[in-house]
Design a protein around this motif. Sequence first.
Motif, PDB file in Angstrom:
ATOM      1  N   VAL A  73     -10.671  -5.081  18.714  1.00 18.20           N
ATOM      2  CA  VAL A  73      -9.933  -5.546  17.527  1.00 18.20           C
ATOM      3  C   VAL A  73     -10.869  -5.635  16.323  1.00 18.20           C
ATOM      4  CG1 VAL A  73      -8.687  -7.488  16.511  1.00 18.20           C
ATOM      5  CG2 VAL A  73      -8.176  -6.780  18.855  1.00 18.20           C
ATOM      6  N   GLY A  74     -12.033  -6.237  16.523  1.00 15.83           N
ATOM      7  CA  GLY A  74     -12.990  -6.389  15.431  1.00 15.83           C
ATOM      8  C   GLY A  74     -13.464  -5.052  14.888  1.00 15.83           C
ATOM      9  N   PHE A  75     -13.750  -4.105  15.791  1.00 16.27           N
ATOM     10  CA  PHE A  75     -14.204  -2.777  15.350  1.00 16.27           C
ATOM     11  C   PHE A  75     -13.094  -2.052  14.588  1.00 16.27           C
ATOM     12  CE2 PHE A  75     -16.746  -2.852  19.568  1.00 16.27           C
ATOM     13  CZ  PHE A  75     -17.627  -3.779  19.037  1.00 16.27           C
ATOM     14  N   LEU A  76     -11.860  -2.161  15.080  1.00 16.76           N
ATOM     15  CA  LEU A  76     -10.739  -1.493  14.424  1.00 16.76           C
ATOM     16  C   LEU A  76     -10.495  -2.070  13.026  1.00 16.76           C
ATOM     17  CD1 LEU A  76      -8.531   0.642  14.730  1.00 16.76           C
ATOM     18  CD2 LEU A  76      -7.061  -1.129  15.728  1.00 16.76           C
ATOM     19  N   LEU A  77     -10.616  -3.382  12.897  1.00 14.46           N
ATOM     20  CA  LEU A  77     -10.469  -4.011  11.579  1.00 14.46           C
ATOM     21  C   LEU A  77     -11.580  -3.561  10.633  1.00 14.46           C
ATOM     22  CD1 LEU A  77      -9.508  -7.620  12.738  1.00 14.46           C
ATOM     23  CD2 LEU A  77      -8.074  -6.106  11.337  1.00 14.46           C
ATOM     24  N   ILE A  81      -8.315  -8.324   5.141  1.00 15.09           N
ATOM     25  CA  ILE A  81      -8.814  -7.540   6.270  1.00 15.09           C
ATOM     26  C   ILE A  81     -10.308  -7.744   6.441  1.00 15.09           C
ATOM     27  CG2 ILE A  81      -9.215  -5.183   7.106  1.00 15.09           C
ATOM     28  CD1 ILE A  81      -6.361  -6.096   7.470  1.00 15.09           C
ATOM     29  N   ARG A  82     -11.020  -7.817   5.327  1.00 21.33           N
ATOM     30  CA  ARG A  82     -12.473  -7.956   5.415  1.00 21.33           C
ATOM     31  C   ARG A  82     -12.865  -9.289   6.056  1.00 21.33           C
ATOM     32  NH1 ARG A  82     -16.950 -10.952   2.921  1.00 21.33           N
ATOM     33  NH2 ARG A  82     -18.775  -9.610   2.993  1.00 21.33           N
ATOM     34  N   MET A  83     -12.231 -10.381   5.622  1.00 18.99           N
ATOM     35  CA  MET A  83     -12.596 -11.678   6.209  1.00 18.99           C
ATOM     36  C   MET A  83     -12.121 -11.761   7.667  1.00 18.99           C
ATOM     37  SD  MET A  83     -10.066 -14.535   4.458  1.00 18.99           S
ATOM     38  CE  MET A  83     -10.130 -13.888   2.792  1.00 18.99           C
ATOM     39  N   LEU A  84     -11.009 -11.087   7.974  1.00 17.54           N
ATOM     40  CA  LEU A  84     -10.524 -11.069   9.357  1.00 17.54           C
ATOM     41  C   LEU A  84     -11.484 -10.276  10.242  1.00 17.54           C
ATOM     42  CD1 LEU A  84      -8.289 -11.967  11.228  1.00 17.54           C
ATOM     43  CD2 LEU A  84      -6.962  -9.959  10.560  1.00 17.54           C
ATOM     44  N   HIS A  85     -12.020  -9.186   9.711  1.00 14.69           N
ATOM     45  CA  HIS A  85     -12.998  -8.380  10.447  1.00 14.69           C
ATOM     46  C   HIS A  85     -14.252  -9.192  10.750  1.00 14.69           C
ATOM     47  CE1 HIS A  85     -16.079  -5.444  11.335  1.00 14.69           C
ATOM     48  NE2 HIS A  85     -16.670  -5.637  10.172  1.00 14.69           N
ATOM     49  N   THR A  86     -14.824  -9.853   9.747  1.00 15.28           N
ATOM     50  CA  THR A  86     -16.058 -10.609   9.980  1.00 15.28           C
ATOM     51  C   THR A  86     -15.823 -11.750  10.961  1.00 15.28           C
ATOM     52  OG1 THR A  86     -15.636 -11.965   7.999  1.00 15.28           O
ATOM     53  CG2 THR A  86     -17.049 -10.048   7.729  1.00 15.28           C
ATOM     54  N   SER A  87     -14.683 -12.421  10.831  1.00 21.41           N
ATOM     55  CA  SER A  87     -14.395 -13.536  11.732  1.00 21.41           C
ATOM     56  C   SER A  87     -14.143 -13.039  13.151  1.00 21.41           C
ATOM     57  CB  SER A  87     -13.185 -14.325  11.228  1.00 21.41           C
ATOM     58  OG  SER A  87     -13.064 -15.556  11.913  1.00 21.41           O
ATOM     59  N   ALA A  88     -13.454 -11.893  13.275  1.00 14.61           N
ATOM     60  CA  ALA A  88     -13.181 -11.343  14.603  1.00 14.61           C
ATOM     61  C   ALA A  88     -14.470 -10.936  15.299  1.00 14.61           C
ATOM     62  CB  ALA A  88     -12.237 -10.146  14.491  1.00 14.61           C
ATOM     63  N   VAL A  89     -15.381 -10.325  14.566  1.00 12.69           N
ATOM     64  CA  VAL A  89     -16.642  -9.891  15.170  1.00 12.69           C
ATOM     65  C   VAL A  89     -17.500 -11.092  15.539  1.00 12.69           C
ATOM     66  CG1 VAL A  89     -18.809  -8.689  14.724  1.00 12.69           C
ATOM     67  CG2 VAL A  89     -16.645  -7.617  14.091  1.00 12.69           C
ATOM     68  N   ILE A  90     -17.584 -12.081  14.642  1.00 13.12           N
ATOM     69  CA  ILE A  90     -18.473 -13.223  14.887  1.00 13.12           C
ATOM     70  C   ILE A  90     -17.888 -14.174  15.934  1.00 13.12           C
ATOM     71  CG2 ILE A  90     -19.525 -15.270  13.852  1.00 13.12           C
ATOM     72  CD1 ILE A  90     -19.679 -13.664  11.217  1.00 13.12           C
ATOM     73  N   PHE A  91     -16.703 -14.692  15.655  1.00 14.16           N
ATOM     74  CA  PHE A  91     -16.148 -15.749  16.502  1.00 14.16           C
ATOM     75  C   PHE A  91     -15.460 -15.217  17.760  1.00 14.16           C
ATOM     76  CE2 PHE A  91     -16.615 -17.772  12.393  1.00 14.16           C
ATOM     77  CZ  PHE A  91     -17.093 -19.032  12.725  1.00 14.16           C
ATOM     78  N   ALA A  92     -14.865 -14.015  17.657  1.00 15.33           N
ATOM     79  CA  ALA A  92     -14.127 -13.493  18.807  1.00 15.33           C
ATOM     80  C   ALA A  92     -14.995 -12.618  19.700  1.00 15.33           C
ATOM     81  CB  ALA A  92     -12.905 -12.706  18.322  1.00 15.33           C
TER      82      ALA A  92
END
Length: 759
Positions: A26-30, A78-89
């Motif tokens: 998910v993080g990579f796709l975002l 999308i950008r903040m969702l990407h960073t949060s998905a990679v870091i926290f998820a």
Amino acid sequence: METQRFNYDNAIVKAFLYATIAFGLVGFLLGLTAALMLFYPELPEFLFGTDDTTIKSLASGNIQGLINTQGALGFGRIRMLHTSAVIFAFVCNSFFCGAYYSMQRLLKTRMYSDTLSWIHFWTWQIMIVSVVITFLMGINTSKEYAEHEWPIDILITISWVVFGINMFGTIAKRRVRHLYVAIWFYIGTWIAVAMLHIFNNLEVPLSFTGWKSYSIYSGTKDALVQWWYGHNAVAFVLTTPVLGLMYYFLPKAADRPVFSYKLSIIHFWSLIFVYLWAGPHHLQYTALPAWAQAVGTGFSIMLIAPSWGGMLNGLLTLRGAWDKVRENPILKFFVVAVTCYGMATFEGPLLATKSLNKIGHYTDWVIGHVHIGALGWNGFMAFGIVYYLIPVMWRTELWSKKLANLHFWLGTLGIIFYAVPMYISGFTQGLMWKQFNPDGTLVWKNWLDTVTAIIPYYKMRFLGGVFYLSGAILMVVNVVKTIKQGSFQKNVPAEAPALANIGSARKEGEGIHLWLERTPKFLSILAFIAVAIGGLVEIIPTLSLKQSVPTITAVKPYSPLELEGRDLYIREGCNSCHSQMIRPFRDEIVRFEGKNGQYSKAGEFVYDRPFLWGSKRTGPDLHREGGRNPDSWHFKHMYNPRITSAGSIMPRFPWLIANTLDKTKMVDKMKLMKNYFDVPYTKAEIDSANQWADNQAKGIVKRIYAEANDVKQQVDKDRMAKGNSFVPLEQREIVAMIAYLQRLGTDIKTTQVQTASTN
């Protein structure tokens, strides 16, 4: 002593392992989506509909589909969702996965509580899903790596505390006297993250039945606390826990002991002590007090030593085992991961120096630097751990080493094709921004000149992302096939003698660190002191001394309409692309303010909660935007940036024009600002807030109609078509956004200014 029998819990490890893989994709796709939008900003129009006949669309030729998305696919969100998905998820789940596996085996005991393990797992996953929903809805605080609103902050705290209780409870019932180095890093991580998360996310909710909140810090003080958090989120979420995993999994995969025990001690203590001081290097040449900037630079340079000590300790562990690297894909991932760690931790201190910071800051250079760490260090460590655990936990061989090796090479190519174009792009931006003609004018006056020059590098970066994501997909195939051919063991039988109670007092002839390793309580206290000192020295003086933020009497609070516009600016994630900080350089002042302009002063931001200085300039700085363009320009620019700025890569915001502004909480916002933060609104101003906002909105709409007759004609046409359901333009969100943008930088005026040298 009698041997005790017990079982390791693999079920919780499996759960976090699955979450790591799923959220990694998910993080990579975002991230790939965000990268695509930087050279194809029409992506939302292509997917949902547009009135631009030059763009093909999957939907009908109607922009209502795009309006109906309400910006869910906007770049800022999308950008903040990407960073949060990679870091926290992705990274955090990979840490929990590796920690739950390694802790049990290093401490020779099952986790303290299976119930706490599962509470931790589900609260963390619920938090991640909540982040996805709220960010897509535009609910965020704008604070980098901490964009979550207050209910989610509380959920993160609960989950982290549960994890801490479980970890320390497990340590307390261990059957191994001395704590291994990986456990030191886990303890340091838990303490530091708890401290950072709590202090950075102190905020006052507008109400306890809604999501909106405001930071208790403002302006310069908020910036210092945020980057004290932001830099150390990189330190204690993306670095120290992964180092703990490195110290366990790399020796296990290589079947070699850690190279140096003494170097491990030096690495741990120096790293957790020095890291906390380095945060201000993100704020060089800003309105932050100069002493804090200098301290940040000094400690950032010192960080090279402990960081490289850890890198060398990891790589030298492979002495005598390099032949295994050729054959073992797990070791390949670990070697590149540790190498990327070394590269990123050398480059970071270089970017903290003022000489390089004034060129690199706000450019894509920083993006390339960050992703060397994220894709190389964090991503490859996570992949290596996945490939290590799957065969072990399912008691089988990896389905395909060839596929794992292909993943490795695709991932490595992805890192190269990502980072190198971003470095070139960053150098191009930094140098183009600063070029002057002999007559003292800017060579590249139009911001879009620098944007169009780097589009090819954005396309190459996207290709790198495709390589990286493709490798991750191959990993999923390999994992599924391996699981199908294996047999999962939920409870792993183990045995070890009970730990005799010898007391916590230091024995005669016992080394200090050996004593600390068998007394977790004292080790934890000392770790807390080490991580707390830097924050105390930097933050307390800045927060407590009024002189650190000089008062500028001309700076007034935002009007109620401007306050609403600022909240819309945050909702849309505009700070992802725009800074609001003009540094004391000739080129920035001339470009953003004019020949006799002013650079940004600390006193200008006293009413900014949160601060919005930004960390990347995809678009130009906006701190002096007020009055630079007419209201009608902003109206058209928000509707379609390519109308006013040919070649712009800014997304469209037509829903701002369609939406009715919600002013039901406007008075409550002003009351909160006055009652909690001493913002000098008078009672009369609060009582007349709605009239004040209406009058300001009418003035803006009057100017729009006077400047752009085509806008007036379109609004009149809509009025005739909608009849009683028509909402006047004065009541739309766009007017509040324009009010905020036209306010920026208008409080102070000057005819003379001294600037720092750009030579």
